[in-house]
Design a protein around this motif. Structure first.
Motif, PDB file in Angstrom:
ATOM      1  N   ARG A  25      63.921   0.566 -74.956  1.00  0.00           N
ATOM      2  CA  ARG A  25      64.969   1.104 -75.820  1.00  0.00           C
ATOM      3  C   ARG A  25      64.625   0.942 -77.294  1.00  0.00           C
ATOM      4  O   ARG A  25      64.858   1.839 -78.106  1.00  0.00           O
ATOM      5  CB  ARG A  25      66.301   0.407 -75.493  1.00  0.00           C
ATOM      6  CG  ARG A  25      67.476   0.916 -76.270  1.00  0.00           C
ATOM      7  CD  ARG A  25      68.777   0.323 -75.763  1.00  0.00           C
ATOM      8  NE  ARG A  25      68.860  -1.109 -75.998  1.00  0.00           N
ATOM      9  CZ  ARG A  25      69.907  -1.858 -75.652  1.00  0.00           C
ATOM     10  NH1 ARG A  25      70.928  -1.310 -75.027  1.00  0.00           N
ATOM     11  NH2 ARG A  25      69.927  -3.145 -75.910  1.00  0.00           N
ATOM     12  N   ALA A  26      64.050  -0.209 -77.662  1.00  0.00           N
ATOM     13  CA  ALA A  26      63.681  -0.467 -79.055  1.00  0.00           C
ATOM     14  C   ALA A  26      62.641   0.542 -79.538  1.00  0.00           C
ATOM     15  O   ALA A  26      62.713   1.035 -80.670  1.00  0.00           O
ATOM     16  CB  ALA A  26      63.152  -1.885 -79.200  1.00  0.00           C
ATOM     17  N   LYS A  27      61.662   0.867 -78.678  1.00  0.00           N
ATOM     18  CA  LYS A  27      60.641   1.848 -79.045  1.00  0.00           C
ATOM     19  C   LYS A  27      61.250   3.236 -79.210  1.00  0.00           C
ATOM     20  O   LYS A  27      60.911   3.985 -80.129  1.00  0.00           O
ATOM     21  CB  LYS A  27      59.541   1.881 -77.980  1.00  0.00           C
ATOM     22  CG  LYS A  27      58.680   0.620 -77.940  1.00  0.00           C
ATOM     23  CD  LYS A  27      57.652   0.694 -76.810  1.00  0.00           C
ATOM     24  CE  LYS A  27      56.826  -0.592 -76.736  1.00  0.00           C
ATOM     25  NZ  LYS A  27      55.878  -0.568 -75.592  1.00  0.00           N
ATOM     26  N   ARG A  28      62.163   3.573 -78.309  1.00  0.00           N
ATOM     27  CA  ARG A  28      62.825   4.887 -78.389  1.00  0.00           C
ATOM     28  C   ARG A  28      63.673   4.984 -79.653  1.00  0.00           C
ATOM     29  O   ARG A  28      63.712   6.020 -80.319  1.00  0.00           O
ATOM     30  CB  ARG A  28      63.704   5.088 -77.165  1.00  0.00           C
ATOM     31  CG  ARG A  28      62.953   5.194 -75.855  1.00  0.00           C
ATOM     32  CD  ARG A  28      62.670   6.608 -75.459  1.00  0.00           C
ATOM     33  NE  ARG A  28      63.873   7.276 -74.983  1.00  0.00           N
ATOM     34  CZ  ARG A  28      64.008   8.604 -74.935  1.00  0.00           C
ATOM     35  NH1 ARG A  28      63.029   9.371 -75.387  1.00  0.00           N
ATOM     36  NH2 ARG A  28      65.107   9.152 -74.473  1.00  0.00           N
ATOM     37  N   GLY A  32      63.290   7.547 -83.330  1.00  0.00           N
ATOM     38  CA  GLY A  32      64.307   8.471 -83.834  1.00  0.00           C
ATOM     39  C   GLY A  32      65.337   8.913 -82.825  1.00  0.00           C
ATOM     40  O   GLY A  32      66.207   9.734 -83.140  1.00  0.00           O
ATOM     41  N   ILE A  33      65.277   8.385 -81.595  1.00  0.00           N
ATOM     42  CA  ILE A  33      66.276   8.745 -80.580  1.00  0.00           C
ATOM     43  C   ILE A  33      67.601   8.098 -80.959  1.00  0.00           C
ATOM     44  O   ILE A  33      67.655   6.940 -81.373  1.00  0.00           O
ATOM     45  CB  ILE A  33      65.827   8.290 -79.183  1.00  0.00           C
ATOM     46  CG1 ILE A  33      64.455   8.875 -78.847  1.00  0.00           C
ATOM     47  CG2 ILE A  33      66.853   8.688 -78.128  1.00  0.00           C
ATOM     48  CD1 ILE A  33      64.410  10.382 -78.866  1.00  0.00           C
ATOM     49  N   SER A  34      68.698   8.824 -80.807  1.00  0.00           N
ATOM     50  CA  SER A  34      70.005   8.321 -81.253  1.00  0.00           C
ATOM     51  C   SER A  34      70.501   7.189 -80.360  1.00  0.00           C
ATOM     52  O   SER A  34      70.223   7.164 -79.148  1.00  0.00           O
ATOM     53  CB  SER A  34      71.034   9.448 -81.245  1.00  0.00           C
ATOM     54  OG  SER A  34      71.407   9.782 -79.922  1.00  0.00           O
ATOM     55  N   ASN A  40      73.587   6.177 -73.185  1.00  0.00           N
ATOM     56  CA  ASN A  40      73.736   7.012 -71.983  1.00  0.00           C
ATOM     57  C   ASN A  40      72.662   6.668 -70.955  1.00  0.00           C
ATOM     58  O   ASN A  40      72.939   6.559 -69.754  1.00  0.00           O
ATOM     59  CB  ASN A  40      73.646   8.490 -72.348  1.00  0.00           C
ATOM     60  CG  ASN A  40      74.885   8.999 -73.059  1.00  0.00           C
ATOM     61  OD1 ASN A  40      75.928   8.356 -73.022  1.00  0.00           O
ATOM     62  ND2 ASN A  40      74.769  10.132 -73.716  1.00  0.00           N
ATOM     63  N   GLU A  41      71.431   6.498 -71.423  1.00  0.00           N
ATOM     64  CA  GLU A  41      70.343   6.156 -70.502  1.00  0.00           C
ATOM     65  C   GLU A  41      70.624   4.819 -69.811  1.00  0.00           C
ATOM     66  O   GLU A  41      70.397   4.680 -68.602  1.00  0.00           O
ATOM     67  CB  GLU A  41      69.019   6.087 -71.270  1.00  0.00           C
ATOM     68  CG  GLU A  41      68.491   7.439 -71.712  1.00  0.00           C
ATOM     69  CD  GLU A  41      67.076   7.355 -72.282  1.00  0.00           C
ATOM     70  OE1 GLU A  41      66.552   6.230 -72.437  1.00  0.00           O
ATOM     71  OE2 GLU A  41      66.497   8.420 -72.564  1.00  0.00           O
ATOM     72  N   LEU A  42      71.114   3.850 -70.579  1.00  0.00           N
ATOM     73  CA  LEU A  42      71.444   2.548 -69.989  1.00  0.00           C
ATOM     74  C   LEU A  42      72.529   2.702 -68.929  1.00  0.00           C
ATOM     75  O   LEU A  42      72.417   2.126 -67.828  1.00  0.00           O
ATOM     76  CB  LEU A  42      71.901   1.575 -71.077  1.00  0.00           C
ATOM     77  CG  LEU A  42      72.445   0.225 -70.604  1.00  0.00           C
ATOM     78  CD1 LEU A  42      71.383  -0.551 -69.833  1.00  0.00           C
ATOM     79  CD2 LEU A  42      72.962  -0.595 -71.791  1.00  0.00           C
ATOM     80  N   SER A  43      73.561   3.477 -69.238  1.00  0.00           N
ATOM     81  CA  SER A  43      74.659   3.628 -68.274  1.00  0.00           C
ATOM     82  C   SER A  43      74.207   4.357 -67.014  1.00  0.00           C
ATOM     83  O   SER A  43      74.633   4.025 -65.906  1.00  0.00           O
ATOM     84  CB  SER A  43      75.839   4.358 -68.918  1.00  0.00           C
ATOM     85  OG  SER A  43      75.512   5.697 -69.220  1.00  0.00           O
TER      86      SER A  43
END
Length: 257
Positions: A25-28, A32-34, A40-43
């Motif tokens: 997630r940190a890299k994403r 620049g990913i919001s 949403n990806e986590l959920s």
């Protein structure tokens, strides 16, 4: 989900840890990913593990159960005033697409989402109400409308057939009307406009919650500040009058010692 698994380098599920996902997630986020997309990806991934465990397919705990979502700053809710509404619908009225103006009108007068309006069929249009079944909350919702609008919707669907996907044409109309809207709020501005005008005209916040289909009142409370007497009920119904002598020095001077 498939694309997310590829980005995670196709890990064995039982080997995935919260730290693995946090690093991903940190890299994403840095690329620049919001934050909203990452939440949403986590959920989605968390829900997958929960469902597999519920079905008995896995017997280990959800590795993402305790990982917190990123705190997201609440976005400004934009809405249209009367002149902007006239300007926007004037543009759509002159567009050749058969559906875009009517779908936008349904969103404006009911507060529904674009996809909910687009999914209407003749059978879901009553004389004085629309029935939305393809809702985000998965609950059926009925919203009253003017009978003349109901007649127009039925006649339109019989003449032109089912509504087609024309969200891009609405985005085009917004641009041609010269409306500067926040990112991600193109068609949703109609829902915000309905809610904002509803509250500004004296509508009840609990009624608005039911109309919009919000599962939580907290979502609907974003519009509360637009009420004509916003927060004045603090003075009208709070205990301030009974205890005014605590803070009004002109009264305390006349209190017996």
């Amino acid at each position: 989900m498939d694309r997310m698994v590829e980005r995670l380098k196709n890990p064995v599920a039982i080997m995935l840890t919260a730290t693995d996902f946090a690093e991903y997630r940190a890299k994403r986020l840095a690329s620049g990913i919001s934050p909203k997309t990452l939440n949403n990806e986590l959920s989605y991934l968390r829900a997958m593990f929960n469902e597999l465990r519920r079905l008995g397919e896995i017997d280990y705990r959800n590795p993402l159960a305790l990982l917190r979502a990123i705190r997201v700053q609440e976005r400004e809710l934009s809405y249209l005033d009367t002149s902007q509404i006239d300007q926007l619908f004037g543009v759509m009225r002159n567009m050749r697409h058969p559906h875009v103006e009517l779908i936008a009108m349904i969103c404006l007068v009911t507060g529904c989402r674009w996809g909910e309006a687009q999914g209407l069929t003749v059978s879901r249009v009553a004389d004085g109400a629309l029935q939305f079944v393809n809702t985000k909350s998965k609950r059926r919702r009925v919203v009253p409308i003017d009978p003349k609008l109901a007649d127009r919707i039925r006649a339109h669907l019989r003449e032109h057939g089912a509504f087609s996907n024309c969200r891009d044409r609405f985005d085009e109309a917004v641009a041609r009307a010269g409306l500067n809207l926040p990112a991600g709020q193109k068609s949703h501005v109609l829902r915000h406009t309905f809610a904002s005008h509803f509250i500004a005209n004296g509508g009840n916040i609990l009624t608005l919650q039911k109309i919009l289909g919000h599962s939580s009142l907290a979502m609907t409370m974003r519009y509360a500040h637009l009420a004509p007497d916003h927060l004045q009920d603090v003075l009208a119904f709070g205990p301030a009058k009974e205890f005014r002598h605590f803070f009004d020095t002109s009264l305390s001077e006349h209190q017996p010692s």
